[in-house]
Design an enzyme around this catalytic site. Structure first.
Site, mmCIF file in Angstrom:
data_model
loop_
_atom_site.group_PDB
_atom_site.id
_atom_site.type_symbol
_atom_site.label_atom_id
_atom_site.label_comp_id
_atom_site.label_asym_id
_atom_site.label_seq_id
_atom_site.Cartn_x
_atom_site.Cartn_y
_atom_site.Cartn_z
ATOM 1 N N LYS A 29 47.252 2.482 -28.375
ATOM 2 C CA LYS A 29 46.192 2.177 -27.418
ATOM 3 C C LYS A 29 46.120 3.203 -26.294
ATOM 4 C CE LYS A 29 49.007 -1.055 -24.681
ATOM 5 N NZ LYS A 29 49.035 -0.258 -23.455
ATOM 6 N N THR A 30 47.271 3.702 -25.830
ATOM 7 C CA THR A 30 47.234 4.701 -24.757
ATOM 8 C C THR A 30 46.570 5.981 -25.242
ATOM 9 O OG1 THR A 30 49.275 3.765 -23.838
ATOM 10 C CG2 THR A 30 48.620 5.945 -23.064
ATOM 11 N N ASP A 215 43.438 -1.158 -19.219
ATOM 12 C CA ASP A 215 44.535 -1.344 -20.167
ATOM 13 C C ASP A 215 45.128 -2.741 -19.980
ATOM 14 O OD1 ASP A 215 46.420 -0.775 -22.076
ATOM 15 O OD2 ASP A 215 47.715 0.372 -20.747
ATOM 16 N N GLU A 216 45.752 -3.281 -21.047
ATOM 17 C CA GLU A 216 46.423 -4.595 -20.994
ATOM 18 C C GLU A 216 45.483 -5.675 -20.448
ATOM 19 O OE1 GLU A 216 49.117 -4.816 -22.477
ATOM 20 O OE2 GLU A 216 50.386 -3.061 -22.189
ATOM 21 N N GLN A 246 49.992 -10.502 -27.233
ATOM 22 C CA GLN A 246 50.996 -10.005 -26.288
ATOM 23 C C GLN A 246 50.747 -10.521 -24.869
ATOM 24 O OE1 GLN A 246 52.612 -5.880 -27.016
ATOM 25 N NE2 GLN A 246 50.682 -5.657 -28.131
ATOM 26 N N ARG A 641 59.265 -4.523 -30.268
ATOM 27 C CA ARG A 641 59.864 -3.405 -29.514
ATOM 28 C C ARG A 641 60.714 -2.542 -30.435
ATOM 29 N NH1 ARG A 641 56.250 -3.167 -26.668
ATOM 30 N NH2 ARG A 641 55.490 -4.811 -28.018
#
Length: 708
Positions: A29-30, A215-216, A246, A641
């Protein structure tokens, strides 16, 4: 675009309207956000200064800006704004200070400053014995996140207790106004009110921002959702990236349904799904998909990768928490020595901070270096902040935030009404609060008793400041101040135990010793340069301490080659080659509070299902399941993770509240695809077999040391 997969390229190239990108864990996504910024500038001619990207942490903002910098050469990226929501809000308020109802130079109160204000109000409030400042502040924060003013909070209160909290909220806001201050939540709520109520300001900001990226987005609360809407206007030139699987911050106001609400407000919204994972092995992703499939979904997706199957995840069953920690620590040391596995590639993740202690002990016993993420920084401790505030005031008498921190440390019985009148008087005369205390005209606004207390404090500060300026060693004046106000007595009176008070004073002593060392170093450097001890003023020492605080926090963020210990919440956004997800037991993960919430909801016959989404898919729905669903998302975050290996651990028994209790395995273990798990402890070995295995491992380690 060659390095982007088709879905990523679609998200980058879509600039004709509102866009929602559902980005699964590890799906890049980044990369999408940074490439889109570069695409807007290079392909569409959008000036960098007309693009704003918002996220939730300074670290994420720095990383995003650095990545954009590598994509844009020359000065094409100059003026790009990448920041957290709260930094953006602060900058907006500084530009619109008058319209936002503030005055130039307004202060920003952190949580401790805000709690101090509430503590003073509670001394004379009906809730004095019923609620802590921290609990009251949490409720006020929820009201602000929902954009509720004190009057509305009072009118919609469910009971007398809630009404009294709303009254406390109103008094708290009056104090912030009097002090010309904002708290953290005001950095979002005030800009929303300004843009909502002031058409000129709203059009000015909408014209300034040609594209907004967030973002997020699943972590936004109600106020942040409204801020985004007001900034983009009906044009809807935005790209928001998020993942409802998430969303793990409901406790601080996050609303994952903000993802779905976008469709209601922007009918032309395009949705792009990113499901290819670039982080984890196929087996780890199967575990993640299998677990999160038990939750209802706003957007259905399934993570996949082409990184190969990878190792099976393991489930280790231990006797108790000590055995769990010892077993994990021994395995970490063994793989480091035998496989050259860096310590920094390993993370131990847990649900609650208290679980860290046995792992710290076990790692220290084996001399394994570790870094405890989320531990309290030295400079973040209350006693250090108190003394630092006095230092700041001695160095800069115009530091109003420092004055408000120490005005009742130790207790001087200077109440909120007195402070509000002082603040109003200081604002009218354009004086710092400390200077206003000594102004002869203040007597026209305050009773003699309160005036005397403020004058006494002002005199103390002025006298100690004079001594610090005149002394060859200003640290002596600081030590004298700490003794003069009997800060040790204050610690004894306010600490929960004598041992805690002693620890606090030890930290104060460490701070003063640190200040002494800085003074000696500065004096030595000055003597080399100019043959004198010039340049060792208190203000210089305070500035150097502040810089050390910043560097300490940077060092914490970097970690080094150390095992990472952190909560699942703190691990969000990070990745590690090897992950131990520990404490996989009912009442730990899922947390006890979510289980109690589910039990209470199930006991209420009038309670209906939270949602009917996924009713026919085996999803976990029904009364009181919201908390369980968030705990499941938290476990999902922990699983995703891991890049190469994943190990779950649980204990059969655990100490709780001084008693040893039998632990049930976490329901989430049963929800994982059994075919993807290796369970070496499913058949218990005899004690003799366990001893033989331990002896063999010890012999292997001894042989390794002998070889070296």
């Amino acid at each position: 675009m060659p390095s982007l997969n088709p879905r990523q390229a679609e998200a980058v190239e879509h600039t004709g309207g509102p866009l929602l990108v559902i980005a699964g864990a590890g799906s890049g996504k980044t990369r999408v956000i940074t490439r889109k910024i570069a695409h807007l500038i290079r392909a569409h001619g959008v000036p960098a200064h007309a693009i704003v990207a918002l996220t939730f942490t300074n670290k994420a903002a720095r990383e995003m800006k650095a990545r954009v910098g590598t994509l844009l050469k020359g000065g094409s990226g100059r003026g790009l704004k990448v920041s957290t929501f709260h930094t953006f809000g602060l900058n907006l308020l500084r530009r619109e200070v008058e319209g936002a109802g503030l005055r130039l130079g307004f202060s920003l109160f952190d949580a401790e400053d805000a709690a101090t204000v509430l503590k003073e109000h509670l001394r004379e409030h009906a809730l004095a014995d019923a609620v802590t400042p921290a609990a009251a502040l949490a409720r006020i924060s929820r009201w602000k996140n929902d954009l509720m003013e004190p009057a509305r909070a009072a009118s919609t209160a469910d009971d007398d207790f809630e009404a009294m909290l709303a009254d406390l909220y109103g008094r708290y806001q009056q104090s912030l106004t009097a002090y010309n201050a904002c708290d953290f939540d005001d950095l979002i709520a005030r800009p929303v009110r300004l843009l909502r109520d002031d058409r000129d300001a709203r059009e000015r900001w909408q014209n300034r921002i040609r594209h907004l990226l967030v973002d997020e987005y699943q972590d936004t609360n109600g106020a942040q959702y409204e801020l985004v809407r007001l900034l983009v206007g009906p044009r809807g030139a935005f790209t928001v990236v998020g993942d409802d699987d998430q969303s793990i911050y409901a406790w601080r106001g996050a609303r994952p349904d903000n993802l779905a609400r976008l469709r209601d407000h922007y009918p032309t919204l395009r949705v792009v799904m990113l499901e290819q994972n670039y982080r984890s092995s196929a087996r780890i992703l199967k575990l993640a998909n299998g677990l999160i499939g038990h939750n209802p979904h706003l957007f259905d997706k399934r993570l996949w990768c082409d990184l190969g199957p990878g190792e099976p995840a393991r489930v280790l069953v231990c006797r108790d928490e000590a055995h769990e920690a010892e077993r994990v620590a021994a395995e970490i040391q063994h793989t480091h020595l035998t496989k050259d596995r860096p310590y920094g590639s390993i993370a131990i993740l847990y649900r609650s901070n208290h679980q860290a202690r046995p792992f710290e002990q076990a790692l220290r016993a084996l001399s394994v270096p570790y870094f405890l993420s989320g531990g309290t920084s030295f400079f973040a401790r209350a006693e250090v902040k108190d003394v630092m505030a006095y230092l700041r005031l001695l160095a800069n008498p115009a530091d109003d935030a420092a004055f408000l921190r120490v005005v009742n440390v130790p207790r001087r019985e200077i109440g909120p009404t007195t402070l509000q009148r002082l603040a109003a008087f200081a604002a009218e005369g354009e004086l710092p609060l400390a200077a206003a205390c000594a102004d002869p005209l203040l007597g026209e606004h305050l009773p003699k008793r309160q005036l005397g207390r403020l004058a006494e404090l002002a005199g103390l500060l002025a006298e100690q400041r004079s001594q610090a300026q005149a002394a060859a060693n200003p640290v002596a004046a600081v030590r004298a101040l700490v003794e003069r106000i009997d800060y040790a007595g204050w610690c004894r009176d306010n600490a929960p135990s004598r041992a805690a008070a002693e620890r606090r004073m030890d930290n104060v002593a460490d701070l003063l010793d640190w200040l002494e060392r800085l003074h000696r170093e500065a004096a030595a450097d000055a003597a080399k340069d100019a043959g004198s001890a010039a340049g060792t003023r208190l203000s210089d020492l305070v500035a150097r301490l502040t810089l050390l605080d910043v560097l300490e926090r940077q060092d914490e963020a970097e970690g080094g080659d150390r095992v990472h210990l952190m909560t699942l919440h703190a691990a969000k956004g990070l990745e590690f080659p090897h992950v131990y997800l520990v404490g996989m037991e009912e009442a730990l993960l899922p947390h006890r509070s979510s289980l109690e919430e589910a039990e209470d909801a199930a006991a209420r016959p009038e309670t209906v299902a939270d949602t009917d989404t996924g009713a026919d898919t085996g999803a976990d729905t029904g009364a009181g399941q919201t908390g369980i669903q968030e705990e499941r998302r938290l476990c999902y975050v922990g699983i995703t993770r891991a890049r190469q290996s994943l190990t779950f651990t649980r204990a059969r028994r655990r100490r709780r509240y001084g008693e040893t209790v039998t632990c049930e395995p976490s329901r989430f273990l049963a929800e994982l695809p059994a075919a993807e798990l290796h369970q070496p402890d499913s058949t218990q070995r005899s004690d003799a077999e366990a001893r033989a295995h331990g002896s063999a491992q010890l012999a292997a380690l001894k042989g390794l040391f002998t070889d070296r």
